[in-house]
Design a protein around this motif. Structure first.
Motif, short mmCIF file in Angstrom:
data_model
loop_
_atom_site.label_atom_id
_atom_site.label_comp_id
_atom_site.label_asym_id
_atom_site.label_seq_id
_atom_site.Cartn_x
_atom_site.Cartn_y
_atom_site.Cartn_z
N ASP A 1 0.84 -1.19 0.00
CA ASP A 1 0.00 0.00 0.00
C ASP A 1 0.88 1.25 0.00
N LEU A 2 1.82 1.32 -0.98
CA LEU A 2 2.75 2.45 -1.00
C LEU A 2 2.13 3.63 -1.73
N PRO A 3 2.53 4.86 -1.36
CA PRO A 3 2.03 6.02 -2.10
C PRO A 3 2.59 6.02 -3.52
N LEU A 4 2.07 6.89 -4.32
CA LEU A 4 2.57 6.97 -5.71
C LEU A 4 4.04 7.33 -5.68
N ALA A 5 4.77 6.89 -6.70
CA ALA A 5 6.21 7.08 -6.73
C ALA A 5 6.57 8.55 -6.61
N GLY A 6 7.70 8.79 -6.01
CA GLY A 6 8.21 10.15 -5.91
C GLY A 6 7.67 10.93 -4.75
N TRP A 7 7.14 10.25 -3.77
CA TRP A 7 6.68 11.03 -2.60
C TRP A 7 7.88 11.58 -1.86
N ASN A 8 7.64 12.53 -1.09
CA ASN A 8 8.72 13.17 -0.37
C ASN A 8 8.72 12.71 1.08
N GLY A 9 9.77 12.00 1.51
CA GLY A 9 9.84 11.59 2.91
C GLY A 9 9.95 10.09 3.08
N VAL A 10 9.59 9.65 4.31
CA VAL A 10 9.71 8.24 4.68
C VAL A 10 8.34 7.74 5.09
N VAL A 11 7.96 6.55 4.61
CA VAL A 11 6.70 5.97 5.09
C VAL A 11 6.95 4.61 5.71
N GLN A 12 6.11 4.31 6.68
CA GLN A 12 6.22 2.98 7.31
C GLN A 12 5.09 2.12 6.78
N VAL A 13 5.43 0.94 6.30
CA VAL A 13 4.42 0.05 5.71
C VAL A 13 4.58 -1.33 6.34
N ASN A 14 3.45 -1.91 6.63
CA ASN A 14 3.47 -3.28 7.17
C ASN A 14 3.36 -4.28 6.04
N VAL A 15 4.34 -5.14 5.91
CA VAL A 15 4.26 -6.17 4.88
C VAL A 15 3.65 -7.41 5.54
N PRO A 16 2.41 -7.75 5.16
CA PRO A 16 1.75 -8.88 5.84
C PRO A 16 2.37 -10.22 5.47
N LYS A 17 2.14 -11.16 6.35
CA LYS A 17 2.66 -12.52 6.18
C LYS A 17 2.10 -13.13 4.89
N SER A 18 0.86 -12.79 4.63
CA SER A 18 0.19 -13.38 3.47
C SER A 18 0.79 -12.89 2.16
N VAL A 19 1.43 -11.75 2.22
CA VAL A 19 1.95 -11.14 1.00
C VAL A 19 3.37 -11.61 0.69
N SER A 20 4.17 -11.73 1.74
CA SER A 20 5.58 -11.98 1.47
C SER A 20 6.18 -12.98 2.46
#
Ligand code: ADP
Length: 501
Positions: A128-147
């Motif tokens: 669930d990442l923002p569109l490319a080229g955002w400014n800054g740092v985001v924290q994202v949870n990678v679920p077990k089901s995904v990876s």
């Protein structure tokens, strides 16, 4: 079965209502709150540290990846939450990522050009990442089901520029907590808290149990004590609060026992005192009824019966007075009065008795001495003292009783005193300490013999052993004191000291 259930319920309710339980509960509750707050603080601090470390790694990876081959503004040492855009060329990744990191190159339209990290292209797309080229740092949870490499990641997406135009983006992601420091800390904190609270609970109960043990000793002892068995004592050792309570309880039991003993003694003495005249009346009346007797003999028998009857009336009246005094039913009516005037009245009233007994009743100095007192009771007190003087001095030759009043003691203090002196037989020292005790008579048998053997004239002066006890009560009720000086063979002097006013 039901009874057992009830008793268990009762026991449980007793337990939950006990001080022990409430003490421990509050203690553990407060400790629990403190520990949870403290643990939360530690966890929060650690989470901040972990995040700073992850940011540093993210910063490092961005710098390292863009490397020397790329033209870009140098990144600050502390990357912070906002990553600046970098000018880089050519658009390719030169170095491989650290273990567990995400590293990908995105074209200007956001599509992935190159991916070297732990997450596959599909996995990155699904995030669930923002569109490319955002400014800054985001924290994202990678679920077990995904990876296969789940967990929290920090992502940065610095812009790559070529000749002032956006040529693409560098997608960098680092695991927030690669060594699961926070997870391990959380488990340690939970275990530590549970263990500490468990120990506090057990220790608290043990301590509370020990501390409260004297209370159950007191309760058990109090249960065992019946009104006739007041000799039991707790004898708690130590100097803590409960031991002090124990000794106070013991002292109270001591006082109760003494009061109970006095009561028992009083009843026994009263019965004993009543038994003698009753026996005499019974004997005399049986004697009179047994045979036909002369008129003189009947007269003598009736005289004896009357004397004993009067003695009983006197005793019962005295008993009643004392019972009222003990029960606090005697309401003193304080009024200003002259002690000398009161003494004169008593002397006047006692004169006939003194004459009958052949006792000279003298009046000493009677200056006006004002005080606040109950007229009837003070008069009764003086009567008892003068009556005793007459009664006991009548046995000596040339008996004399004198009364005097004054308003200053030896030290010159303003008080009111009244002295009743006689030249009677006196009281020996071993009896002096007891003459104010109830029913205490120095020579009970003799005073009774005087009465029953007499011609009726001495009937009024039979002793009950209560006269001085009543006089003392009256003196004390007026905040005064009564004392005696006596020499065997020479006479006695009773002095009552009262507050003047
Ligand atoms: P009682 O009715 O026997 O007189 P009291 O209480 O008045 O009782 O006195 C207690 C005892 O004190 C008496 O039995 C008597 O022995 C002694 N006592 C009291 N007053 C005198 C006195 N003036 N002289 C000698 N003994 C006295």
């Amino acid at each position: 079965m039901d009874g057992r259930k009830i008793s268990l319920t009762q026991k449980w309710s007793q337990f939950t209502h006990s001080i022990r339980f409430r003490l421990v509960l509050w203690f553990v509750l407060i400790l629990g709150i403190v520990m949870v707050v403290f643990s939360a603080f530690i966890y929060f601090r650690q989470a901040q540290d972990v995040r700073s470390q992850a940011l540093a790694r993210l910063n490092y990876t961005v710098e390292h990846t863009l490397g020397s081959g790329n033209e870009h503004e140098s990144l600050p040492d502390q990357l912070g939450e906002n990553l600046p855009a970098v000018n880089g060329s050519p658009l390719s990744l030169g170095s491989s990522p650290q273990a567990g990191e995400v590293l990908a190159l995105q074209a200007a339209d956001g599509s992935l050009l190159q991916n070297m990290g732990v997450l596959t292209d599909a996995e990155i797309q699904s995030l669930d990442l923002p569109l490319a080229g955002w400014n800054g740092v985001v924290q994202v949870n990678v679920p077990k089901s995904v990876s296969a490499s789940p967990g929290a990641y920090l992502f940065a997406d610095p812009i790559l520029q070529q000749n002032g135009r956006v040529s693409g983006y560098l997608l960098v992601g680092v695991p927030l907590d690669p060594n699961n420091q926070l997870g391990r800390l959380l488990i340690s904190l939970i275990l530590g808290n549970v263990l500490t609270l468990g120990i506090a609970l057990t220790g608290g109960f043990w301590l509370a149990d020990r501390a409260m043990r004297p209370v159950s000793t007191i309760t058990q002892a109090a249960r065992q004590i019946s009104e006739t068995d007041l000799h039991k004592r707790l004898n708690l050792e130590g100097r803590d609060e409960l031991s002090q309570l124990g000794s106070t309880f013991d002292a109270m039991l001591g006082r109760l026992q003494a009061a109970f003993e006095r009561q028992r003694q009083f009843t026994a003495d009263a019965s004993h005192e009543l038994r003698t005249p009753l026996t005499i009346i019974d004997l005399e009346s049986s004697r009179g009824l047994a045979n036909h007797r002369s008129a003189e003999e009947y007269e003598r028998i009736l005289g004896t019966i009357q004397a004993e009857n009067k003695s009983m009336i006197r005793l019962v009246n005295n008993l009643l007075s004392l019972a009222r005094m003990d029960a606090g039913q005697v309401k003193l009516k304080f009024e200003p009065l002259d002690l000398s005037e009161l003494a004169s009245e008593v002397v006047e009233r006692m004169q006939p008795l003194a004459q009958v007994q052949g006792v000279e009743l003298q009046v000493g100095a009677l200056p006006e001495t004002m005080l606040h007192g109950d007229r009837a009771n003070l008069s009764q007190m003086l009567t008892n003292l003068v009556e005793n003087g007459i009664k006991y001095s009548s046995r000596v030759s040339q008996p004399r009783v004198s009364i005097s009043v004054g308003s200053q003691d030896e030290a010159g203090r303003h008080i009111a005193w009244v002295r009743v002196s006689d030249n009677g037989p006196g009281i020996s020292p071993e009896h002096l300490a007891h003459i104010f005790d109830r029913f205490y008579q120095v020579e009970a048998s003799r005073s009774r013999a005087d009465v029953s053997g007499g011609d009726g004239s001495a009937q009024e002066s039979s002793g009950t052993g209560l006269g001085l006890a009543i006089a003392q009560w009256i003196a004390r009720a007026h905040q005064g004191e009564i004392r005696v000086e006596s020499t065997r063979g020479k006479g006695s002097m009773f002095e009552v000291v009262l507050p003047a006013g």
